[in-house]
Design a protein around this motif. Sequence first.
Motif, mmCIF file in Angstrom:
data_model
loop_
_atom_site.group_PDB
_atom_site.id
_atom_site.type_symbol
_atom_site.label_atom_id
_atom_site.label_comp_id
_atom_site.label_asym_id
_atom_site.label_seq_id
_atom_site.Cartn_x
_atom_site.Cartn_y
_atom_site.Cartn_z
ATOM 1 N N ALA A 1 -5.051 26.815 42.966
ATOM 2 C CA ALA A 1 -4.537 27.644 44.067
ATOM 3 C C ALA A 1 -3.208 27.093 44.575
ATOM 4 C CB ALA A 1 -5.552 27.722 45.196
ATOM 5 N N ASP B 1 -7.116 34.434 43.648
ATOM 6 C CA ASP B 1 -8.558 34.704 43.713
ATOM 7 C C ASP B 1 -9.200 34.679 42.328
ATOM 8 O OD1 ASP B 1 -8.466 34.916 46.468
ATOM 9 O OD2 ASP B 1 -8.356 37.104 46.467
ATOM 10 N N THR B 2 -8.624 35.395 41.389
ATOM 11 C CA THR B 2 -9.180 35.442 40.041
ATOM 12 C C THR B 2 -9.087 34.078 39.369
ATOM 13 O OG1 THR B 2 -8.583 37.771 39.832
ATOM 14 C CG2 THR B 2 -9.019 36.582 37.791
ATOM 15 N N THR C 1 -8.921 31.055 40.697
ATOM 16 C CA THR C 1 -9.805 30.034 41.256
ATOM 17 C C THR C 1 -11.259 30.283 40.868
ATOM 18 O OG1 THR C 1 -9.866 31.180 43.392
ATOM 19 C CG2 THR C 1 -8.286 29.370 43.153
ATOM 20 N N LEU C 2 -11.668 31.543 40.794
ATOM 21 C CA LEU C 2 -13.036 31.843 40.348
ATOM 22 C C LEU C 2 -13.230 31.398 38.901
ATOM 23 C CD1 LEU C 2 -15.849 33.032 40.673
ATOM 24 C CD2 LEU C 2 -14.882 35.266 40.119
#
Length: 163
Positions: free
Chosen positions: A44, A57-58, A60-61
């Motif tokens: 991030a 978001d994508t 880090t997931l």
Amino acid sequence: MDSDHESDDRPPHRPPVPSRDPYVYTLQSSRHATSPKVCRDFVACVLNSVGQEELVDTATLCTSELATNAFLHAEGDSLMLRVVIEPPRFRVLVYDASVELPTAARLPEDDRLHGRGLGLVAALADAWGTAEGDAVGTYAKGVWFELAGKEEKAEDQPRPFTG
């Protein structure tokens, strides 16, 4: 007061020429329960620093899934996270000491709690796969995913120094 050296905080006489090489950031981590959080926070931070906030978001997931798999299933005391940015492509690799390759990425059809990580990565990432270990031999393999970021606009590029 006189000094024997020049200050390092003065701006350069002309702006540096931007590199055509990819940006590469590497994090070594112990193989510990905190590794997934440390790895996703690192990713991030890198993405926010290079202006690719829309991928956070994508990324880090997916990073969390790969680092969790390395923590739960790999061997050895450490893992290595490598972030490679070649705009507009962004790749994250998680290296571990296990020679065992991950199984096919399919989401389980029932309500099992385990076995969903690589299925999520496959569903969210533009591409994913495995890589050979590092050149030194500390890590046996890497698992990676790739996302496409935004293209840099001409006005975002550094302008040549005109004096």
